[in-house]
Motif scaffolding. Structure first.
Motif, PDB file in Angstrom:
ATOM      1  N   MET A 113      -6.054  -3.110   3.249  1.00  0.00           N
ATOM      2  CA  MET A 113      -4.758  -2.603   2.695  1.00  0.00           C
ATOM      3  C   MET A 113      -4.839  -3.231   1.308  1.00  0.00           C
TER       4      MET A 113
ATOM      5  N   PHE B  86     -12.283   3.006   7.061  1.00  0.00           N
ATOM      6  CA  PHE B  86     -11.299   1.852   7.504  1.00  0.00           C
ATOM      7  C   PHE B  86     -11.871   1.078   8.721  1.00  0.00           C
TER       8      PHE B  86
ATOM      9  N   GLN C 290      -6.858  -1.127  -1.034  1.00  0.00           N
ATOM     10  CA  GLN C 290      -6.180   0.147  -1.266  1.00  0.00           C
ATOM     11  C   GLN C 290      -5.289   0.327  -2.411  1.00  0.00           C
TER      12      GLN C 290
ATOM     13  N   HIS D  89      -1.757   6.317   8.335  1.00  0.00           N
ATOM     14  CA  HIS D  89      -3.123   6.113   7.212  1.00  0.00           C
ATOM     15  C   HIS D  89      -3.320   7.646   6.890  1.00  0.00           C
TER      16      HIS D  89
ATOM     17  N   CYS E 223       0.847  -1.327   0.076  1.00  0.00           N
ATOM     18  CA  CYS E 223       0.062   0.092   0.059  1.00  0.00           C
ATOM     19  C   CYS E 223       0.954   1.332   0.083  1.00  0.00           C
TER      20      CYS E 223
ATOM     21  N   GLN F 148      -3.695   8.542   2.808  1.00  0.00           N
ATOM     22  CA  GLN F 148      -5.145   9.233   2.645  1.00  0.00           C
ATOM     23  C   GLN F 148      -5.932   8.043   2.701  1.00  0.00           C
ATOM     24  N   ILE F 149      -6.155   7.475   4.055  1.00  0.00           N
ATOM     25  CA  ILE F 149      -7.112   6.499   4.202  1.00  0.00           C
ATOM     26  C   ILE F 149      -7.977   7.086   5.035  1.00  0.00           C
ATOM     27  N   ASP F 150      -9.327   7.077   4.704  1.00  0.00           N
ATOM     28  CA  ASP F 150     -10.222   7.474   5.417  1.00  0.00           C
ATOM     29  C   ASP F 150     -10.737   6.655   6.689  1.00  0.00           C
ATOM     30  N   GLU F 151     -10.638   7.498   7.918  1.00  0.00           N
ATOM     31  CA  GLU F 151     -10.741   6.767   9.177  1.00  0.00           C
ATOM     32  C   GLU F 151     -12.158   5.945   9.212  1.00  0.00           C
TER      33      GLU F 151
ATOM     34  N   HIS G 205       1.153   3.693  -3.265  1.00  0.00           N
ATOM     35  CA  HIS G 205       0.947   5.214  -3.114  1.00  0.00           C
ATOM     36  C   HIS G 205       2.037   5.923  -3.410  1.00  0.00           C
TER      37      HIS G 205
END
Length: 543
Positions: free
Chosen positions: A184, A70, A187, A60, A23, A64-67, A27
């Protein structure tokens, strides 16, 4: 240099370590690298309920992982602290919080004023002055500004939080590691990652340099690469079996070497802390997710048998099991080089410090971040490799010392605990404890993970009573000292009183749909039927 350029990266193994690395690299290097991940469903990972520390949130955000997405995908809950029970002796408890405690001055830390208040007969606990500790005691949780709902408690909490004049709550997560690896993986989709299903049969190396050239799979496929990332767990197929890197064993400091794990139905709402409960031959973890509990017994096989540990685990967790308990052997220590030739070891392939302070996933994330920063796009520099290994070693030794402290500072009577109390400590840890015992002074090095607050709460919690403390604290009158303590404590009490329960907050913020984890467990049961294998502990042991 042109001939040594790194353009093909091969990740050997999936699980948390493999998919986190995939991931991050996809990214950051989406159009610059050819990235392939090789894994086999036959050695899949099912986590026992994973516990993390706050650094995962920074990682995270970088990806740019949305909490909310997730947490709902991994059946996650929030974690404010670790509750240490029976560690000094049976019947004792203290909390190691993630947040700051009180307000420090440049010359004198807050806990010194608290020590002075005790000398004057003012009764309180250090945790009374930490928001995260008080919230954990009451099973409450909230974020300062989510903007996601108009619940009745939201306005009360926002007002109370604003009055505290501080940043957000310091928190981490509990989640299901199997769901985390799957999340992950999603992602990475669309970023050019190539996943190949298959078991590694051979590691092909250059006849002169020993650098890894390719992985040969059981079906005959040959996966060539310039840089290889070893996420094959304790087997360390590349780092150890191919490159013979060597392993530094820490069992003389960390005597636990086995665990028996269990998953049960939830026995109530999830609590916002991990429970670490000492027993006669190790300790017992309990981690509350949205839909179940992950629990297990960590123990030394010199002091407890597998059958005894399993019986103890089942007796102390009477809720309905979701599967049979399973034994997980492990070996504390580190690979002598995290980066050797053109192979970087991550997760359990690089080493393992037992899961007491929930650092396994953090160490993987930290190593991945370091790899991105040191990435050898124009060729591997030995100077950079040496620096990478030096930082990796220092990081692991710092975490090791913090975990060893818990074992050493005890007043229990059993043979394991007496052995730990009498053992010779790593020099740096011995110095920290002695300085704190004599002066009440604690510190955090520039690149160290555990903060001053962590050292003070845990050393005090483990029964270290400083003989003296900072003389400047005696300059305050009784009235001024009480005023200082109340100025910290009252806003915390008001803020916690305005918080919802964690269950209420999760229901409104990140409730997981039952279908997600039901499908995951169906896959896990199928995996067990096919391979007879199940593994996982604190984000490390499965891979």
């Amino acid at each position: 240099m042109e001939n040594n350029r790194i353009r093909k990266v091969v990740i050997a193994g999936g699980g948390t370590a493999g998919w986190v690395a995939a991931c991050a690299l996809t990214h950051q290097f989406r159009d610059l690298l050819d990235i392939t991940l090789v894994e086999s469903e036959q050695v899949g990972t099912v986590g026992v309920g994973e516990s993390t520390i706050p650094t995962i949130r920074t990682f995270h955000r970088l990806l740019q992982i949305d909490e909310r997405e997730f947490l709902s995908s991994v059946a996650g809950s929030f974690k404010l602290a670790i509750s240490f029970e029976n560690w000094i002796r049976p019947g004792t408890r203290y909390i190691h919080p993630f947040g700051t405690t009180g307000v420090n001055t440049w010359s004198c830390d807050f806990h010194q004023f608290w020590l002075e208040s005790l000398r004057r007969g003012m009764k309180s606990e250090l945790g009374d002055y930490c928001l995260e500790t008080v919230a954990a005691r009451h099973d409450r949780f909230a974020l300062f500004d989510t903007g996601h709902n108009a619940q009745q408690w939201s306005m009360r909490w926002t007002k109370a939080a604003t009055a505290m004049n501080r940043g957000d709550v310091s928190y981490a997560y509990h989640f299901d590691a199997g769901l985390y690896a799957a999340f992950m993986r999603v992602q990475c989709e669309g970023r050019g990652l190539k996943r190949i299903e298959g078991k590694i049969a051979q590691v092909r190396q250059h006849p002169d340099s020993g650098f890894v050239q390719a992985l040969v799979l059981e079906d005959g496929q040959v996966i060539e690469g310039d840089l290889f990332i070893d996420c094959t767990g304790a087997r360390a197929l590349l780092s150890e079996q191919a490159l013979h890197t060597g392993y530094e064993d820490w069992n003389h400091w960390l005597p636990s070497n086995r665990a028996v794990a269990l998953q049960t139905e939830a026995d109530g709402p999830a609590v916002p802390y991990t429970r670490a409960i000492a027993h006669e031959a190790g300790w017992h973890w309990k981690i509350s997710l949205q839909h179940r509990i992950g629990c297990g017994i960590v123990f030394s096989d010199a002091h407890m048998s597998d059958d005894e540990a399993t019986a103890k685990l089942l007796a102390e967790n009477p809720s309905k099991p979701l599967r049979d308990p399973w034994i997980i052997p492990f070996r504390t220590g580190r690979r002598r080089k995290a980066w050797n030739k053109n192979v970087v070891a991550l997760g359990l392939a690089s080493g393992f410090i037992e899961p007491l302070e929930s650092t396994s996933i953090h160490l993987t994330l930290s190593a991945v971040t370091r790899l991105v920063q040191f990435f050898p796009s124009e060729g591997i520099s030995q100077a950079a490799v040496d620096r990478f290994n030096q930082v990796s070693r220092q990081e692991l030794e710092h975490v090791r010392d913090f975990v060893v402290m818990h074992y050493h500072l005890n007043q229990r009577d059993e043979p394991l605990w007496k052995q730990c109390r009498e053992m010779e400590l790593p020099p740096g840890l011995a110095e920290r404890i002695q300085v704190f015992r004599e002066t009440g002074y604690a510190w955090q090095g520039e690149d160290e993970l555990f903060r001053l607050d962590s050292w003070t709460h845990c050393m005090l919690g483990q029964g270290v009573v400083p003989r003296t403390h900072h003389p400047l604290t005696r300059a305050l009158s009784d009235a001024d000292l009480k005023r200082l303590l109340e100025s910290v404590r009252k806003p915390i009490d008001a803020a916690v009183a305005a918080m919802p329960s964690q269950e209420q907050f999760i229901d409104s913020y990140c409730k997981a749909p039952p279908s997600a984890w039901e499908q995951m467990y169906a896959r896990a049961r199928q995996h067990e039927r096919v391979t007879g294998k199940i593994a996982g502990l604190d984000g490390g042991l499965a891979r």
